[in-house]
Scaffold this motif. Structure first.
Motif, PDB file in Angstrom:
ATOM      1  N   ARG A   1      11.312 -22.789  71.251  1.00  0.00           N
ATOM      2  CA  ARG A   1      12.584 -22.463  70.591  1.00  0.00           C
ATOM      3  C   ARG A   1      13.710 -23.349  71.124  1.00  0.00           C
ATOM      4  N   ALA A   2      13.726 -23.578  72.442  1.00  0.00           N
ATOM      5  CA  ALA A   2      14.771 -24.419  73.033  1.00  0.00           C
ATOM      6  C   ALA A   2      14.663 -25.848  72.528  1.00  0.00           C
TER       7      ALA A   2
ATOM      8  N   ALA B   1      21.326 -18.802  71.372  1.00  0.00           N
ATOM      9  CA  ALA B   1      21.241 -19.912  70.427  1.00  0.00           C
ATOM     10  C   ALA B   1      22.506 -19.986  69.568  1.00  0.00           C
TER      11      ALA B   1
ATOM     12  N   PRO C   1      16.859 -29.075  76.866  1.00  0.00           N
ATOM     13  CA  PRO C   1      16.091 -27.882  77.237  1.00  0.00           C
ATOM     14  C   PRO C   1      15.727 -27.910  78.720  1.00  0.00           C
TER      15      PRO C   1
ATOM     16  N   GLY D   1      10.848 -19.467  76.395  1.00  0.00           N
ATOM     17  CA  GLY D   1      11.029 -19.945  75.027  1.00  0.00           C
ATOM     18  C   GLY D   1      11.180 -21.447  74.904  1.00  0.00           C
ATOM     19  N   ARG D   2      10.234 -22.169  75.469  1.00  0.00           N
ATOM     20  CA  ARG D   2      10.336 -23.638  75.446  1.00  0.00           C
ATOM     21  C   ARG D   2      10.389 -24.193  74.021  1.00  0.00           C
TER      22      ARG D   2
ATOM     23  N   SER E   1      17.780 -20.098  74.485  1.00  0.00           N
ATOM     24  CA  SER E   1      16.728 -20.061  73.466  1.00  0.00           C
ATOM     25  C   SER E   1      16.655 -18.715  72.762  1.00  0.00           C
TER      26      SER E   1
ATOM     27  N   TYR F   1      16.060 -21.874  79.223  1.00  0.00           N
ATOM     28  CA  TYR F   1      15.113 -20.889  78.712  1.00  0.00           C
ATOM     29  C   TYR F   1      14.190 -20.455  79.842  1.00  0.00           C
TER      30      TYR F   1
END
Length: 253
Positions: free
Chosen positions: A43-44, A20, A59, A40-41, A15, A37
């Motif tokens: 974002r993932a 990324a 994720p 950064g949940r 993430s 991650y």
């Protein structure tokens, strides 16, 4: 897709900025990618939803300072995506750039725990898997500061130097099982912590001078690291192991 079409990949730190970039590049070759991650949940999940058709992002939350958490993350990807063919390690923690004389024992411990020891936790899970299936590969994102010393960057470079040494050891010990291990060493990046440094530290004049000191006259992007990692992770690099590819626009020359 290449010969990885029936296997999954996992990216620790997926993430983050550079992680990324690795996920996006790997998505061309791997049908399933575990996006690991810590905090950064969102974002993932956003990254997983944005991958191209033909690649499914998974994720997975993980704390690299906890062995059980690392094992659970790998096993979750295998359970949902099938046999693991590649493990990329781009996990790390946010750090300042202090002089060595200013770094406390707790600071050293925190960085090595999350990065170097975290990497060994991943190895303890994936290496037996790779041995059992007679193949697999590991890619670690490290730092060009192991080649050209950057004042204040040793707290970041030292744990990554250890990771590079581990990858060379894996290449030597595990090659007979069809296991490869390589590292990608970023230079000055306009992504991740590098992007944050450029926004918050020193002056625009400093960064302009830095940019001009790079032969290619630009800072690196997440996709530059991703492309290098995806190459190492692919069958195109099937005869490469124990190597470090410095992706820095020529800065270390």
């Amino acid at each position: 897709m290449s010969g990885q079409s029936d296997k999954s990949a996992i990216v620790f730190g997926g993430s983050g900025g550079l992680g990324a970039g690795c996920v996006r590049a790997l998505a061309r070759d791997w049908p399933v990618i575990g996006i690991v991650y810590h905090n950064g949940r969102e974002r993932a999940e956003a990254l997983a939803s944005d991958l191209p058709e033909g690649c499914r992002g998974l994720p997975v939350q993980c704390d690299t300072t906890n062995s059980a958490s690392v094992r659970a993350a790998v096993e979750a990807v295998v359970a949902q995506g099938g046999q693991l063919g590649c493990a990329v390690y781009s996990a790390g923690i946010a750090i300042d750039q202090p002089y060595i004389s200013e770094i406390s024992e707790d600071q050293w411990r925190a960085v090595f725990e999350a990065e170097t020891i975290g990497f060994t936790r991943m190895l303890s899970v994936v290496l037996p898997m790779f041995r059992a299936q007679s193949g697999g590969n590991i890619v670690a994102v490290t730092s060009m500061a192991n080649t050209r010393v950057i004042i204040g960057d040793t707290i970041s470079a030292a744990p990554k130097a250890a990771i590079e040494a581990l990858c060379r050891g894996i290449a030597k010990e595990e090659g007979k099982y069809g296991i490869r291990a390589n590292t990608v060493a970023p230079g000055a990046m306009n992504s991740g912590l590098g992007e944050q440094y450029m926004a918050e530290r020193w002056t625009p004049q400093f960064w302009e001078g830095f940019r001009k000191s790079i032969p290619l006259r630009r800072f690196g992007l997440a996709e530059d690291i991703g492309e290098a990692a995806a190459f190492f992770a692919s069958d195109r690099a099937s005869y490469l192991t124990g190597q470090t590819l410095i992706v820095d626009g020529g800065y270390t020359l």
